[in-house]
Design a protein around this motif. Sequence first.
Motif, PDB file in Angstrom:
ATOM      1  N   GLU A 295       0.829  -1.047  -0.087  1.00  0.00           N
ATOM      2  CA  GLU A 295       0.103   0.007   0.064  1.00  0.00           C
ATOM      3  C   GLU A 295       0.887   1.428  -0.068  1.00  0.00           C
ATOM      4  O   GLU A 295       0.571   2.342  -0.701  1.00  0.00           O
ATOM      5  CB  GLU A 295      -0.635   0.058   1.078  1.00  0.00           C
ATOM      6  CG  GLU A 295      -2.122  -1.111   1.036  1.00  0.00           C
ATOM      7  CD  GLU A 295      -2.819  -0.588  -0.203  1.00  0.00           C
ATOM      8  OE1 GLU A 295      -3.113   0.359  -0.578  1.00  0.00           O
ATOM      9  OE2 GLU A 295      -2.936  -1.884  -0.847  1.00  0.00           O
ATOM     10  N   THR A 299       0.548   4.088  -2.949  1.00  0.00           N
ATOM     11  CA  THR A 299       0.385   5.316  -2.651  1.00  0.00           C
ATOM     12  C   THR A 299       1.413   6.104  -3.274  1.00  0.00           C
ATOM     13  O   THR A 299       1.166   7.257  -3.882  1.00  0.00           O
ATOM     14  CB  THR A 299       0.248   5.430  -1.121  1.00  0.00           C
ATOM     15  OG1 THR A 299      -0.718   5.020  -0.509  1.00  0.00           O
ATOM     16  CG2 THR A 299      -0.130   7.053  -0.756  1.00  0.00           C
ATOM     17  N   GLU A 302       1.045   6.405  -7.248  1.00  0.00           N
ATOM     18  CA  GLU A 302      -0.064   7.163  -7.739  1.00  0.00           C
ATOM     19  C   GLU A 302       0.129   8.733  -7.270  1.00  0.00           C
ATOM     20  O   GLU A 302      -0.465   9.588  -7.950  1.00  0.00           O
ATOM     21  CB  GLU A 302      -1.387   6.683  -6.845  1.00  0.00           C
ATOM     22  CG  GLU A 302      -1.982   5.233  -7.073  1.00  0.00           C
ATOM     23  CD  GLU A 302      -2.863   4.631  -6.463  1.00  0.00           C
ATOM     24  OE1 GLU A 302      -3.342   5.329  -5.466  1.00  0.00           O
ATOM     25  OE2 GLU A 302      -3.763   3.683  -6.756  1.00  0.00           O
TER      26      GLU A 302
END
Length: 306
Positions: A295, A299, A302
């Motif tokens: 994750e 993150t 992105e």
Amino acid sequence: MKAIAENECITEKTAVALGLFDGVHLGHRKIIEFAKRFEKSGFVPAVFTFKNATVTEKQGRKQEYIYTDCQKNAVLEKLGIKYCFSADFSSLKNLSGEEFMREILIKKLNAYHVVCGHDFRFGRNAECGIEELIGYGQKHGFGVVIGPDIMHDGEKISSGKIRTLLAEGEICHANSLLGARYNITGEVVHGNRIGRTIDFPTINQCFAENQLVPKRGVYHTLTEIDGRKYTSVTNVGVKPTVEKNIQPLAETHILDFSEDLYGKNIKVEFCGYIRGEKKFASVEELKNQISADTEAVRTASEGGIL
């Protein structure tokens, strides 16, 4: 790029870049750039180098190489080199400077121009340097260009410096000296398939014998498959939670990808270091940490950080 065999000679007139080119960093790229400048005058760019695995010591100290020969050759080809003679060090180490110049540079590589760095050495026991090379050039009619040292933050870029950075997990700094992201490129091999049982399937890639293994731990990576790059998380190490007594390898979980890659040659580029390798008390703890690492990378990707 054509690899020149032991029994082959180049017939075209060449401008030859000399060096081990371990990592093909920014300093190496400048040497190659100088060799390529002669192309417009009719001299094809070529490289003389050694097979990385055959150079095990430098100045009496053990030396681990950054990239495999296949990785190095891929970069050289991308940089526009037409011919490469990659020699086994043991086959040439007893040649005198005169013999190396005559048998390799002139007879085999048909060199009309030679380019190298200030610290290039050749001949038995590294007996010759750039002064001798210039002298041979004047005697036998080939030009010699000595490339400048390339600096970064006041320090000369060198393979030794990059090895230290990789060993310390300083990936971003190493990438800035390499001129491209450090990568592992190799065949995907079978592992223990533990990743699939915890919903994080991985691909496994081995390091070659005597190849530098970067700092053990987890990295932000990009995995290239069929020309497309996927965000991924790579663990470099020995998988201490689920394995015993194995050699360090790279284990990569590719986000949003589930196809079978066994047996394929895959490139994994390193973007940043996340954390050190750790042995967890249970597979469940390992799963939770991989989820957190994944994750964090998603993150960052992105958000345009990678």
